[in-house]
Design a protein around this motif. Structure first.
Motif, PDB file in Angstrom:
ATOM      1  N   GLN A 612      19.154  37.087 -25.016  1.00 27.48           N
ATOM      2  CA  GLN A 612      19.893  36.151 -25.859  1.00 27.48           C
ATOM      3  C   GLN A 612      19.257  34.763 -25.818  1.00 27.48           C
ATOM      4  OE1 GLN A 612      22.514  36.795 -27.967  1.00 27.48           O
ATOM      5  NE2 GLN A 612      22.089  34.690 -28.621  1.00 27.48           N
ATOM      6  N   GLU A 613      18.795  34.361 -24.645  1.00 29.66           N
ATOM      7  CA  GLU A 613      18.166  33.041 -24.508  1.00 29.66           C
ATOM      8  C   GLU A 613      16.870  32.980 -25.315  1.00 29.66           C
ATOM      9  OE1 GLU A 613      18.164  29.101 -22.896  1.00 29.66           O
ATOM     10  OE2 GLU A 613      19.669  30.667 -23.128  1.00 29.66           O
ATOM     11  N   GLU A 614      16.069  34.053 -25.248  1.00 27.13           N
ATOM     12  CA  GLU A 614      14.828  34.068 -26.018  1.00 27.13           C
ATOM     13  C   GLU A 614      15.106  34.081 -27.518  1.00 27.13           C
ATOM     14  OE1 GLU A 614      11.262  35.737 -23.314  1.00 27.13           O
ATOM     15  OE2 GLU A 614      12.168  37.194 -24.682  1.00 27.13           O
ATOM     16  N   LEU A 615      16.188  34.742 -27.909  1.00 27.71           N
ATOM     17  CA  LEU A 615      16.571  34.742 -29.329  1.00 27.71           C
ATOM     18  C   LEU A 615      16.923  33.328 -29.775  1.00 27.71           C
ATOM     19  CD1 LEU A 615      17.114  36.630 -31.780  1.00 27.71           C
ATOM     20  CD2 LEU A 615      19.489  36.741 -31.018  1.00 27.71           C
ATOM     21  N   ASP A 616      17.676  32.599 -28.935  1.00 34.59           N
ATOM     22  CA  ASP A 616      18.052  31.225 -29.257  1.00 34.59           C
ATOM     23  C   ASP A 616      16.843  30.291 -29.280  1.00 34.59           C
ATOM     24  OD1 ASP A 616      20.650  32.105 -29.335  1.00 34.59           O
ATOM     25  OD2 ASP A 616      21.163  31.411 -27.330  1.00 34.59           O
ATOM     26  N   LEU A 617      15.849  30.576 -28.422  1.00 43.31           N
ATOM     27  CA  LEU A 617      14.666  29.726 -28.345  1.00 43.31           C
ATOM     28  C   LEU A 617      13.654  30.051 -29.435  1.00 43.31           C
ATOM     29  CD1 LEU A 617      14.078  29.743 -24.479  1.00 43.31           C
ATOM     30  CD2 LEU A 617      14.874  27.823 -25.839  1.00 43.31           C
ATOM     31  N   GLY A 618      13.857  31.173 -30.112  1.00 39.54           N
ATOM     32  CA  GLY A 618      12.928  31.552 -31.180  1.00 39.54           C
ATOM     33  C   GLY A 618      11.631  32.144 -30.667  1.00 39.54           C
ATOM     34  N   VAL A 619      11.672  32.804 -29.485  1.00 39.34           N
ATOM     35  CA  VAL A 619      10.482  33.468 -28.943  1.00 39.34           C
ATOM     36  C   VAL A 619      10.205  34.727 -29.765  1.00 39.34           C
ATOM     37  CG1 VAL A 619       9.439  34.521 -26.903  1.00 39.34           C
ATOM     38  CG2 VAL A 619      11.009  32.587 -26.655  1.00 39.34           C
ATOM     39  N   LYS A 620       8.944  34.946 -30.134  1.00 41.50           N
ATOM     40  CA  LYS A 620       8.607  36.075 -30.995  1.00 41.50           C
ATOM     41  C   LYS A 620       8.560  37.379 -30.192  1.00 41.50           C
ATOM     42  CE  LYS A 620       6.124  34.087 -34.904  1.00 41.50           C
ATOM     43  NZ  LYS A 620       4.868  34.118 -35.694  1.00 41.50           N
ATOM     44  N   ARG A 621       9.265  38.378 -30.682  1.00 42.62           N
ATOM     45  CA  ARG A 621       9.255  39.734 -30.128  1.00 42.62           C
ATOM     46  C   ARG A 621       9.287  40.716 -31.295  1.00 42.62           C
ATOM     47  NH1 ARG A 621       7.777  37.518 -26.267  1.00 42.62           N
ATOM     48  NH2 ARG A 621       8.917  37.009 -24.381  1.00 42.62           N
ATOM     49  N   ASP A 622       8.751  41.941 -31.092  1.00 37.44           N
ATOM     50  CA  ASP A 622       8.858  42.927 -32.167  1.00 37.44           C
ATOM     51  C   ASP A 622      10.227  43.598 -32.112  1.00 37.44           C
ATOM     52  OD1 ASP A 622       8.820  44.790 -30.138  1.00 37.44           O
ATOM     53  OD2 ASP A 622       6.851  45.617 -30.627  1.00 37.44           O
ATOM     54  N   GLN A 623      10.441  44.607 -32.967  1.00 34.78           N
ATOM     55  CA  GLN A 623      11.770  45.215 -33.064  1.00 34.78           C
ATOM     56  C   GLN A 623      12.191  45.929 -31.782  1.00 34.78           C
ATOM     57  OE1 GLN A 623      11.869  48.395 -35.924  1.00 34.78           O
ATOM     58  NE2 GLN A 623       9.711  48.940 -35.593  1.00 34.78           N
ATOM     59  N   TYR A 624      11.212  46.270 -30.924  1.00 34.27           N
ATOM     60  CA  TYR A 624      11.542  46.958 -29.665  1.00 34.27           C
ATOM     61  C   TYR A 624      11.584  45.999 -28.474  1.00 34.27           C
ATOM     62  CZ  TYR A 624      10.225  50.917 -32.583  1.00 34.27           C
ATOM     63  OH  TYR A 624      10.146  51.826 -33.603  1.00 34.27           O
ATOM     64  N   GLY A 625      11.359  44.703 -28.737  1.00 29.26           N
ATOM     65  CA  GLY A 625      11.404  43.708 -27.666  1.00 29.26           C
ATOM     66  C   GLY A 625      10.072  43.498 -26.980  1.00 29.26           C
ATOM     67  N   ARG A 626       8.991  43.995 -27.553  1.00 33.20           N
ATOM     68  CA  ARG A 626       7.674  43.864 -26.933  1.00 33.20           C
ATOM     69  C   ARG A 626       7.032  42.518 -27.278  1.00 33.20           C
ATOM     70  NH1 ARG A 626       5.052  49.560 -28.711  1.00 33.20           N
ATOM     71  NH2 ARG A 626       5.909  48.763 -30.675  1.00 33.20           N
ATOM     72  N   ILE A 627       6.017  42.164 -26.481  1.00 31.65           N
ATOM     73  CA  ILE A 627       5.265  40.920 -26.689  1.00 31.65           C
ATOM     74  C   ILE A 627       4.487  41.011 -28.001  1.00 31.65           C
ATOM     75  CG2 ILE A 627       3.316  39.576 -25.819  1.00 31.65           C
ATOM     76  CD1 ILE A 627       4.271  40.251 -23.003  1.00 31.65           C
ATOM     77  N   VAL A 628       4.510  39.898 -28.753  1.00 31.17           N
ATOM     78  CA  VAL A 628       3.755  39.829 -30.010  1.00 31.17           C
ATOM     79  C   VAL A 628       2.543  38.910 -29.840  1.00 31.17           C
ATOM     80  CG1 VAL A 628       3.853  39.108 -32.421  1.00 31.17           C
ATOM     81  CG2 VAL A 628       5.803  40.294 -31.407  1.00 31.17           C
ATOM     82  N   ASP A 629       2.771  37.734 -29.256  1.00 33.11           N
ATOM     83  CA  ASP A 629       1.710  36.750 -29.052  1.00 33.11           C
ATOM     84  C   ASP A 629       1.140  36.930 -27.652  1.00 33.11           C
ATOM     85  OD1 ASP A 629       0.051  34.607 -28.852  1.00 33.11           O
ATOM     86  OD2 ASP A 629       1.527  33.087 -29.421  1.00 33.11           O
ATOM     87  N   MET A 630      -0.052  37.507 -27.539  1.00 24.33           N
ATOM     88  CA  MET A 630      -0.637  37.802 -26.217  1.00 24.33           C
ATOM     89  C   MET A 630      -1.078  36.530 -25.497  1.00 24.33           C
ATOM     90  SD  MET A 630      -0.248  40.977 -26.164  1.00 24.33           S
ATOM     91  CE  MET A 630       0.110  42.265 -27.348  1.00 24.33           C
ATOM     92  N   LYS A 631      -1.465  35.503 -26.256  1.00 28.64           N
ATOM     93  CA  LYS A 631      -1.946  34.277 -25.637  1.00 28.64           C
ATOM     94  C   LYS A 631      -0.809  33.437 -25.064  1.00 28.64           C
ATOM     95  CE  LYS A 631      -6.154  33.809 -28.403  1.00 28.64           C
ATOM     96  NZ  LYS A 631      -6.923  32.951 -29.333  1.00 28.64           N
ATOM     97  N   ARG A 632       0.307  33.368 -25.761  1.00 33.06           N
ATOM     98  CA  ARG A 632       1.453  32.557 -25.302  1.00 33.06           C
ATOM     99  C   ARG A 632       2.722  33.407 -25.451  1.00 33.06           C
ATOM    100  NH1 ARG A 632       1.125  27.023 -28.496  1.00 33.06           N
ATOM    101  NH2 ARG A 632       2.262  26.201 -26.707  1.00 33.06           N
ATOM    102  N   PRO A 633       2.932  34.351 -24.547  1.00 36.30           N
ATOM    103  CA  PRO A 633       3.993  35.363 -24.734  1.00 36.30           C
ATOM    104  C   PRO A 633       5.417  34.826 -24.677  1.00 36.30           C
ATOM    105  CG  PRO A 633       2.380  36.045 -23.079  1.00 36.30           C
ATOM    106  CD  PRO A 633       2.146  34.606 -23.350  1.00 36.30           C
ATOM    107  N   ILE A 634       5.660  33.731 -23.932  1.00 35.74           N
ATOM    108  CA  ILE A 634       7.051  33.276 -23.747  1.00 35.74           C
ATOM    109  C   ILE A 634       7.290  31.904 -24.361  1.00 35.74           C
ATOM    110  CG2 ILE A 634       7.416  34.632 -21.645  1.00 35.74           C
ATOM    111  CD1 ILE A 634       6.954  32.037 -20.057  1.00 35.74           C
ATOM    112  N   VAL A 635       6.376  31.432 -25.207  1.00 30.87           N
ATOM    113  CA  VAL A 635       6.528  30.094 -25.772  1.00 30.87           C
ATOM    114  C   VAL A 635       7.623  30.102 -26.834  1.00 30.87           C
ATOM    115  CG1 VAL A 635       4.837  30.370 -27.642  1.00 30.87           C
ATOM    116  CG2 VAL A 635       5.207  28.124 -26.655  1.00 30.87           C
ATOM    117  N   SER A 636       8.426  29.023 -26.881  1.00 31.65           N
ATOM    118  CA  SER A 636       9.517  28.916 -27.845  1.00 31.65           C
ATOM    119  C   SER A 636       8.999  28.348 -29.158  1.00 31.65           C
ATOM    120  CB  SER A 636      10.619  28.014 -27.291  1.00 31.65           C
ATOM    121  OG  SER A 636      10.150  26.684 -27.163  1.00 31.65           O
TER     122      SER A 636
END
Length: 850
Positions: A612-636
């Motif tokens: 929920q926090e990552e959703l609020d921060l706008g962190v990019k994830r695919d439909q299964y919750g996997r990492i999309v941006d390999m260089k900056r995986p947790i950036v908001s």
């Protein structure tokens, strides 16, 4: 002869319009007025006709049609404005008549006889036209013309007093600097007292109908403040009438508004010192030349004066100007404000105190204690020297005691205190809160040495029991303030936490068990809950005795129940408490044991909060919750929008500041304490998220290096070795992201494989159920056939007998008895009922018959 004819003609005009001027003729009448004003410079004989014509303007105007008021509005407004300009005529008689005419706008009297075919205009028509024509502004400017003529000045003030009842007129008057002009005239010679009365009334109207700040700014000159002070002192020392005292109090309110303005020279004029001395001279018996000979009665007006003076002390203690603040503090300290306010921190006496009634004394007492909460933090040394902590603790002891007392509760500060001592308790705790929040070691040590922690727990228990009877905002505020005091006193002191431990935890637990629905009641449950959580953090954590008792009382379970509400304002604080609590080795087991709704585990809850926090921060994830941006995986999303801004080494960058602005770091810390292995109750989706959480620190380090690299390249060009090092670090971070993404994919594929296996098992089970149903249906059909077809029945019987015969053993016992299994006369082919024939066993086998 010409002048005589003109005067005669003017008399005819006056007689012609003695019952009111028609709107269509008003412009001509005003033109005649202006001509008369010019003639007056040569012949005084025109004074009387001019006054008569002005008097006619005070009568209702006459209209023929209803639309005339609108049709002639521009001409009428200009005509009325001309009346104001006629104040230039150097004649006392004319000026007074103009003012009388304006006053008559507000007290319109119909003429004895109406013009034929006409009717008077509406009652407030002239007032509206005066607003439209800007008459009020002109009249304020005319004050300069009558400055030395008291009678004329009073008439102008009377007219302005009526005009100032309108917001439009007040704004026009402010354009002409009405506030400062009126204030400068306050201390003029006037035996009747009307000058001060009318001026103050106009000032009040200006304050009510225009911007208060603008009025105060106009009054903030040294001359205005001096004038206000002189009039106030004169009324204070020599005003003995009821009317004088009321006027004195009105001026004190205006002075209070000035005291709120840092630009007002209240200290330079000596007004501030005078007000402070007045506020304390009845409680502190120290002679002061400023109030020599002053005696206050116990009338209602003097009671109001006392409250207003207390209010001034509160205003002065909040002076936003630092340079003036130091001077104000010195005045507050030198004039014994602290002892004067502490004078009221004592049990109430009945039926009254000195010459105040019980209700009046209670109101003064509560007001004084409320002001003390503002003054005490500024005068800590005086506070300690007056033993204020001791007085307050003794007073609080009286508040929860059994001494009979019936509070009146009939004032602002007495709200909720009717028939009880809650108002006294509430404001005394506010004083303690204001000084304890300074975190001054001397103050807090002095409190604790007098047993404040134990006493505060007793008061908290008393308030909690009262809340069980009936909850209200005052009781909740009292409880929250006590919890704050305990938090501030016990923080970073192990001995005080031990004093709090058992009794304190027992009292805390019910607050944490609060019904979540109450958080939206609006009474203050939200603040109370936060205070309770802060108390857990400050008074329980760090003391093993208190921690173990809190765990024994299932406190961790209660915290997790609150965390399961998933309220952002609560989650941050609760997670911080849980992380700190995990330093106790027993805590992890409690967290792992907890189960929420639908058997939810703590690990599942924490991972849900992360998502929920990552959703609020706008962190990019695919439909299964996997990492999309390999260089900056947790950036908001906010971080991505930020440009590269080089910052000094002692200032944190965006990547570091982001840690404190969300709950991800706390969630990571808590899961580290629990361990990432063998967490119960997790789904494949949870494991996908857990893979990210587990590498949070690595990702955060990569973020910092990425920022560092961008900052360097913004200002410098790295040497080759540094370039290679930065590139290698970036690749390592990216490889970590790819590794986590691969692990997530593996988890999802494994889950998909398990789902297929489960699906196959389920399908096989469904097939078996369907086959069983078919066999049951077939058996039922055979049964129906046997019951309805005799030939089928006989055939079935034969098959049954044949089957029975085939099931019998071929080898027979030599000595054993043979019993027939057939039931004679049986005509069915289904299993027999509970009919058993038992034959006697031959005696030779067991030694005798059964």
């Amino acid at each position: 002869d010409l002048e005589k004819e003109q005067l005669k003609t003017l008399k005819k005009v006056v007689r012609r319009f003695e019952n009111g001027i028609p709107l269509k003729d008003l412009a001509q009448i005003i033109e005649i007025l202006n001509l008369c004003a010019e003639k007056m410079n040569e012949q005084e004989a025109f004074t009387e006709p001019l006054c008569e014509l002005i008097k006619l303007c005070g009568l209702p105007f006459q209209k023929k049609k209803l639309s005339d008021e609108v049709s002639y509005s521009v001409a009428v407004s200009k005509s009325i404005a001309q009346l104001g300009y006629l104040m230039r005529v150097p004649s006392s008689q004319v000026r007074i008549q103009i003012c009388k005419c304006i006053v008559s706008f507000f007290n319109m009297e119909l003429p004895r006889k109406l013009l034929s075919g006409y009717q008077p205009t509406s009652a407030n028509y002239k007032v509206q036209m005066a607003e439209l024509g800007g008459l009020a502004e002109t009249l304020v400017l005319s004050l300069a013309l009558v400055e030395n003529q008291l009678t004329e000045k009073l008439w102008v003030l009377k007219a302005l007093q009526h005009l100032s009842s309108s917001g439009v007129n007040c704004r026009l008057m402010m354009k002409a600097q009405a506030a400062s002009r009126l204030c400068l005239y306050l201390n003029g010679v006037d035996p009747s007292g009307q000058l001060v009365f009318r001026s103050s009334e106009i000032l009040w109207n200006l304050l009510e109908n225009t911007s208060k700040e603008e009025v105060v700014n106009q009054l903030s000159s040294l001359e205005c403040v001096h004038a206000l002070k002189e009039v106030f002192v004169d009324l204070l020392m020599h005003g003995f009438r009821h009317y004088d005292r009321q006027l004195r109090n009105d001026l004190l309110v205006i002075a209070t508004l000035l005291a709120e303005n840092p630009a007002a020279p209240m200290i330079e004029s000596g007004f501030t010192k005078l007000l402070i001395v007045l506020a304390t001279f009845t409680e502190v018996k120290i002679p002061n030349p400023l109030v020599k000979g002053l005696k206050l009665t116990y009338s209602y007006e003097d009671f109001e004066l006392k409250k207003l003076l207390f209010n001034v002390l509160g205003v002065l203690s909040k002076d936003p100007s630092l340079s003036l603040f130091v001077s104000t503090l010195q005045l507050l300290s030198e004039n014994d404000v602290m002892p004067a306010l502490l004078y009221y921190v004592k049990p109430n006496q009945k039926p009254g105190f000195h010459d105040w009634s019980a209700a009046q004394y209670e109101e003064l007492q509560l007001h004084a204690i409320a002001v003390l909460a503002s003054v005490a933090p500024l005068l800590v040394d005086k506070y300690l020297s007056c033993q204020a902590n001791t007085l307050l603790l003794v007073f609080l002891e009286w508040c929860i005691g059994q001494d009979p007392f019936f509070g009146q509760g009939n004032s602002f500060h007495g709200t909720g205190g009717r028939g009880n001592k809650l108002a006294q308790m509430r404001y005394s705790l506010r004083v303690l809160r204001s000084v304890v929040s300074l975190y001054d070691d001397a103050v807090n040590l002095n409190l604790c040495d007098q047993g404040a922690i134990s006493q505060l727990l007793d008061i908290l228990k008393y308030a909690a029991n009262k809340s069980k009877e009936k909850e209200d905002a005052i009781l909740l505020e009292i409880e929250a303030d006590i919890l704050f005091l305990l938090s501030a006193l016990c923080e970073n002191d192990l001995h005080r936490k031990e004093l709090f431990s058992y009794e304190g935890v027992d009292i805390l637990i019910p607050f944490i068990q609060m019904d979540p629905k109450k958080l939206y009641s609006g009474l203050g449950h939200n603040r109370l809950l936060f205070s309770a959580l802060d108390c857990v953090w400050s008074c329980v954590i760090g003391c093993y005795i208190a921690e173990d008792y809190f765990l024994e009382k299932q406190g961790i379970f209660l915290l997790l129940d609150l965390l399961a509400l998933k309220q952002k304002n609560l989650s941050n604080m609760i997670l911080g408490i849980l992380v700190e609590f995990c330093d106790n080795p027993k805590t992890a087991l409690h967290i792992s044991t907890w189960r929420g709704e639908k058997d939810q585990t703590a690990a599942n809850l924490l991972i849900q909060l992360w998502r929920q926090e990552e959703l609020d921060l706008g962190v990019k994830r695919d439909q299964y919750g996997r990492i999309v941006d390999m260089k900056r995986p947790i950036v908001s999303s906010f971080q991505k929008q930020q440009e590269v801004i080089p910052v000094p080494a002692n200032r944190p960058s965006f990547a570091i500041m982001e840690i404190s602005e969300n709950i991800r770091a706390k969630l990571y810390s808590l899961l580290c304490k629990l361990g990432f292995e063998k967490l119960p109750g997790l789904s494949a989706k949870d494991f996908v998220t857990l893979a990210i959480i587990q590498r949070y620190i690595d990702f955060k380090v990569g973020e910092v290096w990425s920022e560092l690299s961008a900052e360097i390249k913004e200002e410098f060009r790295p040497v080759e070795s540094d370039e290679e090092a930065l590139k290698f670090i970036s690749e390592v971070s990216e490889d970590t992201g790819r590794g986590v993404a691969a692990l997530q994919t593996e988890v999802l594929e494994s889950q998909h494989h398990r789902e297929i296996q489960e699906e196959e098992k389920t399908y096989t089970k469904i097939q078996a159920i369907h086959k069983q149903k078919e066999m049951v249906n077939k058996s039922w059909k055979n049964f129906l056939t046997r019951t309805s077809n005799y030939e089928a029945l006989k055939k079935a019987k034969r098959l049954q007998e044949k089957s029975i015969e085939a099931s019998r053993s071929k080898s027979k016992s030599q000595n054993g008895a043979v019993h027939s299994t057939d039931i004679k006369g049986l005509g069915t082919t289904i299993g027999s009922g509970r009919l058993v024939t038992v034959e006697s066993t031959p005696p030779q086998l067991i030694g005798g018959p059964l």
